[in-house]
Design a protein around this motif. Structure first.
Motif, PDB file in Angstrom:
ATOM      1  N   PRO A 107       0.827  -1.223   0.000  1.00 53.93           N
ATOM      2  CA  PRO A 107       0.000   0.000   0.000  1.00 53.93           C
ATOM      3  C   PRO A 107       0.854   1.263   0.000  1.00 53.93           C
ATOM      4  O   PRO A 107       1.969   1.272   0.524  1.00 53.93           O
ATOM      5  N   LYS A 108       0.317   2.333  -0.631  1.00 53.40           N
ATOM      6  CA  LYS A 108       1.029   3.607  -0.613  1.00 53.40           C
ATOM      7  C   LYS A 108       0.033   4.745  -0.469  1.00 53.40           C
ATOM      8  O   LYS A 108      -1.147   4.602  -0.797  1.00 53.40           O
ATOM      9  N   ARG A 109       0.534   5.854   0.040  1.00 52.00           N
ATOM     10  CA  ARG A 109      -0.354   6.985   0.301  1.00 52.00           C
ATOM     11  C   ARG A 109      -0.733   7.711  -0.997  1.00 52.00           C
ATOM     12  O   ARG A 109       0.016   7.698  -1.967  1.00 52.00           O
ATOM     13  N   ILE A 110      -1.908   8.352  -0.967  1.00 49.14           N
ATOM     14  CA  ILE A 110      -2.446   9.053  -2.135  1.00 49.14           C
ATOM     15  C   ILE A 110      -1.959  10.495  -2.130  1.00 49.14           C
ATOM     16  O   ILE A 110      -2.018  11.188  -1.097  1.00 49.14           O
ATOM     17  N   GLU A 111      -1.502  10.960  -3.296  1.00 51.76           N
ATOM     18  CA  GLU A 111      -1.047  12.340  -3.454  1.00 51.76           C
ATOM     19  C   GLU A 111      -2.180  13.200  -4.023  1.00 51.76           C
ATOM     20  O   GLU A 111      -3.027  12.723  -4.772  1.00 51.76           O
ATOM     21  N   ALA A 112      -2.195  14.480  -3.699  1.00 52.67           N
ATOM     22  CA  ALA A 112      -3.162  15.460  -4.221  1.00 52.67           C
ATOM     23  C   ALA A 112      -4.577  14.878  -4.316  1.00 52.67           C
ATOM     24  O   ALA A 112      -5.197  14.904  -5.382  1.00 52.67           O
ATOM     25  N   PRO A 113      -5.121  14.377  -3.218  1.00 55.63           N
ATOM     26  CA  PRO A 113      -6.419  13.678  -3.276  1.00 55.63           C
ATOM     27  C   PRO A 113      -7.587  14.564  -3.701  1.00 55.63           C
ATOM     28  O   PRO A 113      -8.455  14.122  -4.444  1.00 55.63           O
ATOM     29  N   VAL A 114      -7.632  15.788  -3.229  1.00 54.61           N
ATOM     30  CA  VAL A 114      -8.774  16.665  -3.523  1.00 54.61           C
ATOM     31  C   VAL A 114      -8.865  16.943  -5.017  1.00 54.61           C
ATOM     32  O   VAL A 114      -9.942  16.840  -5.625  1.00 54.61           O
ATOM     33  N   LEU A 115      -7.730  17.273  -5.637  1.00 46.90           N
ATOM     34  CA  LEU A 115      -7.719  17.557  -7.079  1.00 46.90           C
ATOM     35  C   LEU A 115      -8.123  16.315  -7.875  1.00 46.90           C
ATOM     36  O   LEU A 115      -8.947  16.384  -8.783  1.00 46.90           O
ATOM     37  N   GLY A 116      -7.562  15.177  -7.508  1.00 48.10           N
ATOM     38  CA  GLY A 116      -7.863  13.932  -8.216  1.00 48.10           C
ATOM     39  C   GLY A 116      -9.326  13.554  -8.117  1.00 48.10           C
ATOM     40  O   GLY A 116      -9.960  13.166  -9.114  1.00 48.10           O
ATOM     41  N   LEU A 117      -9.895  13.673  -6.921  1.00 47.50           N
ATOM     42  CA  LEU A 117     -11.301  13.324  -6.727  1.00 47.50           C
ATOM     43  C   LEU A 117     -12.212  14.313  -7.453  1.00 47.50           C
ATOM     44  O   LEU A 117     -13.269  13.926  -7.962  1.00 47.50           O
ATOM     45  N   ALA A 118     -11.818  15.576  -7.516  1.00 47.95           N
ATOM     46  CA  ALA A 118     -12.620  16.574  -8.225  1.00 47.95           C
ATOM     47  C   ALA A 118     -12.654  16.268  -9.726  1.00 47.95           C
ATOM     48  O   ALA A 118     -13.710  16.348 -10.369  1.00 47.95           O
ATOM     49  N   ILE A 119     -11.490  15.901 -10.286  1.00 54.31           N
ATOM     50  CA  ILE A 119     -11.428  15.559 -11.710  1.00 54.31           C
ATOM     51  C   ILE A 119     -12.272  14.323 -11.999  1.00 54.31           C
ATOM     52  O   ILE A 119     -13.023  14.271 -12.976  1.00 54.31           O
ATOM     53  N   ASN A 120     -12.150  13.327 -11.128  1.00 60.01           N
ATOM     54  CA  ASN A 120     -12.927  12.097 -11.322  1.00 60.01           C
ATOM     55  C   ASN A 120     -14.428  12.368 -11.174  1.00 60.01           C
ATOM     56  O   ASN A 120     -15.256  11.759 -11.858  1.00 60.01           O
ATOM     57  N   GLY A 121     -14.765  13.286 -10.269  1.00 58.24           N
ATOM     58  CA  GLY A 121     -16.169  13.655 -10.082  1.00 58.24           C
ATOM     59  C   GLY A 121     -16.749  14.312 -11.322  1.00 58.24           C
ATOM     60  O   GLY A 121     -17.893  14.037 -11.706  1.00 58.24           O
ATOM     61  N   LEU A 122     -15.948  15.158 -11.991  1.00 54.37           N
ATOM     62  CA  LEU A 122     -16.391  15.793 -13.233  1.00 54.37           C
ATOM     63  C   LEU A 122     -16.652  14.732 -14.308  1.00 54.37           C
ATOM     64  O   LEU A 122     -17.660  14.790 -15.024  1.00 54.37           O
ATOM     65  N   ALA A 123     -15.751  13.753 -14.397  1.00 58.83           N
ATOM     66  CA  ALA A 123     -15.928  12.668 -15.367  1.00 58.83           C
ATOM     67  C   ALA A 123     -17.211  11.893 -15.086  1.00 58.83           C
ATOM     68  O   ALA A 123     -17.933  11.507 -16.009  1.00 58.83           O
ATOM     69  N   ALA A 124     -17.509  11.678 -13.799  1.00 60.84           N
ATOM     70  CA  ALA A 124     -18.717  10.934 -13.414  1.00 60.84           C
ATOM     71  C   ALA A 124     -19.984  11.689 -13.810  1.00 60.84           C
ATOM     72  O   ALA A 124     -20.962  11.083 -14.272  1.00 60.84           O
ATOM     73  N   VAL A 125     -19.975  13.004 -13.641  1.00 59.56           N
ATOM     74  CA  VAL A 125     -21.144  13.826 -14.010  1.00 59.56           C
ATOM     75  C   VAL A 125     -21.386  13.749 -15.528  1.00 59.56           C
ATOM     76  O   VAL A 125     -22.527  13.581 -15.986  1.00 59.56           O
ATOM     77  N   ILE A 126     -20.312  13.869 -16.306  1.00 59.49           N
ATOM     78  CA  ILE A 126     -20.437  13.787 -17.767  1.00 59.49           C
ATOM     79  C   ILE A 126     -21.003  12.429 -18.161  1.00 59.49           C
ATOM     80  O   ILE A 126     -21.917  12.319 -18.991  1.00 59.49           O
ATOM     81  N   ASN A 127     -20.478  11.370 -17.548  1.00 55.34           N
ATOM     82  CA  ASN A 127     -20.951  10.017 -17.849  1.00 55.34           C
ATOM     83  C   ASN A 127     -22.425   9.830 -17.478  1.00 55.34           C
ATOM     84  O   ASN A 127     -23.180   9.175 -18.193  1.00 55.34           O
ATOM     85  N   ALA A 128     -22.839  10.386 -16.345  1.00 56.47           N
ATOM     86  CA  ALA A 128     -24.224  10.235 -15.891  1.00 56.47           C
ATOM     87  C   ALA A 128     -25.202  10.858 -16.879  1.00 56.47           C
ATOM     88  O   ALA A 128     -26.231  10.262 -17.222  1.00 56.47           O
ATOM     89  N   VAL A 129     -24.867  12.057 -17.363  1.00 59.61           N
ATOM     90  CA  VAL A 129     -25.727  12.748 -18.325  1.00 59.61           C
ATOM     91  C   VAL A 129     -25.802  11.951 -19.632  1.00 59.61           C
ATOM     92  O   VAL A 129     -26.878  11.748 -20.204  1.00 59.61           O
ATOM     93  N   TRP A 130     -24.655  11.456 -20.082  1.00 59.47           N
ATOM     94  CA  TRP A 130     -24.622  10.720 -21.352  1.00 59.47           C
ATOM     95  C   TRP A 130     -25.320   9.357 -21.230  1.00 59.47           C
ATOM     96  O   TRP A 130     -26.018   8.934 -22.156  1.00 59.47           O
ATOM     97  N   ALA A 131     -25.139   8.683 -20.105  1.00 60.53           N
ATOM     98  CA  ALA A 131     -25.796   7.384 -19.900  1.00 60.53           C
ATOM     99  C   ALA A 131     -27.311   7.542 -19.938  1.00 60.53           C
ATOM    100  O   ALA A 131     -28.020   6.711 -20.533  1.00 60.53           O
TER     101      ALA A 131
END
Length: 301
Positions: A107-131
């Motif tokens: 196991p290893k620690r996660i870097e820049a978690p807030v930025l990464g989760l925000a980017i992934n959240g944007l991708a999820a919103v786009i996918n939800a609308v398209w689905a």
């Protein structure tokens, strides 16, 4: 090309660049964090790109008109795309398992978690609308390929939301092993979704009957529009992509002229094709002595 076919094909085309864009966002999220869970989510998005391309090709082939070698058309081609998507989903799940097991061991620690989760959240919103768009249009125009793609992207949205919430907990409780553990949960969810896509598509290839509600409606239409006939029996239906086939035997009085029985058939076919989108009707006319007790009685001619 009919308007419905154009809409389905256009939506399938735009799924390709959209899937590429979402995949790019997810890999950026993984790159800035190093999270195995986010990497597993990004791996699944590769399947989305391949599946979108396969769906576009299959839909184009399915819309080709009937020819000498395929007199009933090419409608089932969409099911092959959906089966391929299911297989690719399973492959993605196995890749995720491989990464998750390695992460559990080291196991290893996660870097820049807030930025990464925000980017992934944007991708999820786009996918939800398209689905939502794919599922709505896919159901309306009875496209197995669009519906399979929509269900897969929707499962991807659920995965992304789970990963975001799970990683939030991992960070809150300072438990790095929760990251690969989440990836394993993602893998099992992906496997389940892949199985459902494959099972549904194979069922379509096996000439599954149409929805019971539509079958009941078909019987009602036959009763209402077959004035002059005696009975309808051996009513059978099957689905082939966006087209449904309805076949039955129509019993008429043996002395009825061919022209009169043909008019009844024309009336029935017109009523069925008007009520049910994409239906093809095959009627076999029989004389009175061919009536069956289990047939739909229509009244004497």
């Amino acid at each position: 090309m009919p308007q419905a076919s154009k809409i389905v094909r256009r939506l399938a085309f735009w799924s390709i660049p959209l899937a590429l864009g979402v995949m790019g966002l997810k890999f950026v999220a993984w790159y800035v964090t190093g999270s195995i869970a986010l990497y597993s989510d990004a791996l699944e998005s590769i399947v989305n790109v391949i599946a979108a391309l396969a769906a576009f090709i299959a839909i184009g082939y399915a819309q080709k008109p009937a020819d000498t070698d395929h007199p009933y058309g090419h409608h089932k081609a969409e099911y092959f795309s959906a089966v391929l998507e299911g297989v690719l989903i399973v492959v993605a799940a196995l890749l995720i398992v491989n990464e998750a097991v390695g992460g559990l061991l080291t196991p290893k620690r996660i870097e820049a978690p807030v930025l990464g989760l925000a980017i992934n959240g944007l991708a999820a919103v786009i996918n939800a609308v398209w689905a939502a768009a794919l599922l709505r249009i896919g159901r309306r125009h009875r496209s197995p390929a669009l519906q399979a793609d929509g269900h897969h992207i929707l499962s991807d949205v659920v995965t992304s939301v789970g990963v975001i919430l799970g990683l939030g907990l991992a960070l809150a409780f300072d438990q790095p092993r929760l990251d690969p553990l989440l990836a394993l949960i993602v893998a099992f969810n992906v496997l389940w979704q892949g199985w459902k896509v494959i099972a549904s598509s194979v069922d379509g290839l096996m000439d599954r009957a149409i929805d019971p509600v539509d079958e009941k409606r078909i019987q009602e239409i036959i009763k209402a529009e077959a004035d002059g006939a005696i009975e309808a029996h051996d009513i059978r239906t099957r689905m082939a992509g966006r087209v449904s086939f309805v076949e039955f035997h129509l019993v008429v009085d043996g002395s009825m002229s061919v022209e009169k029985s043909h008019r009844i058939c024309d009336r029935l076919e017109a009523a069925l094709t008007k009520e049910l989108e994409g239906v093809r009707v095959i009627i076999h006319v029989e004389p009175g002595h061919k009536a069956k007790d289990e047939g739909v009685r229509l009244g004497e001619a």
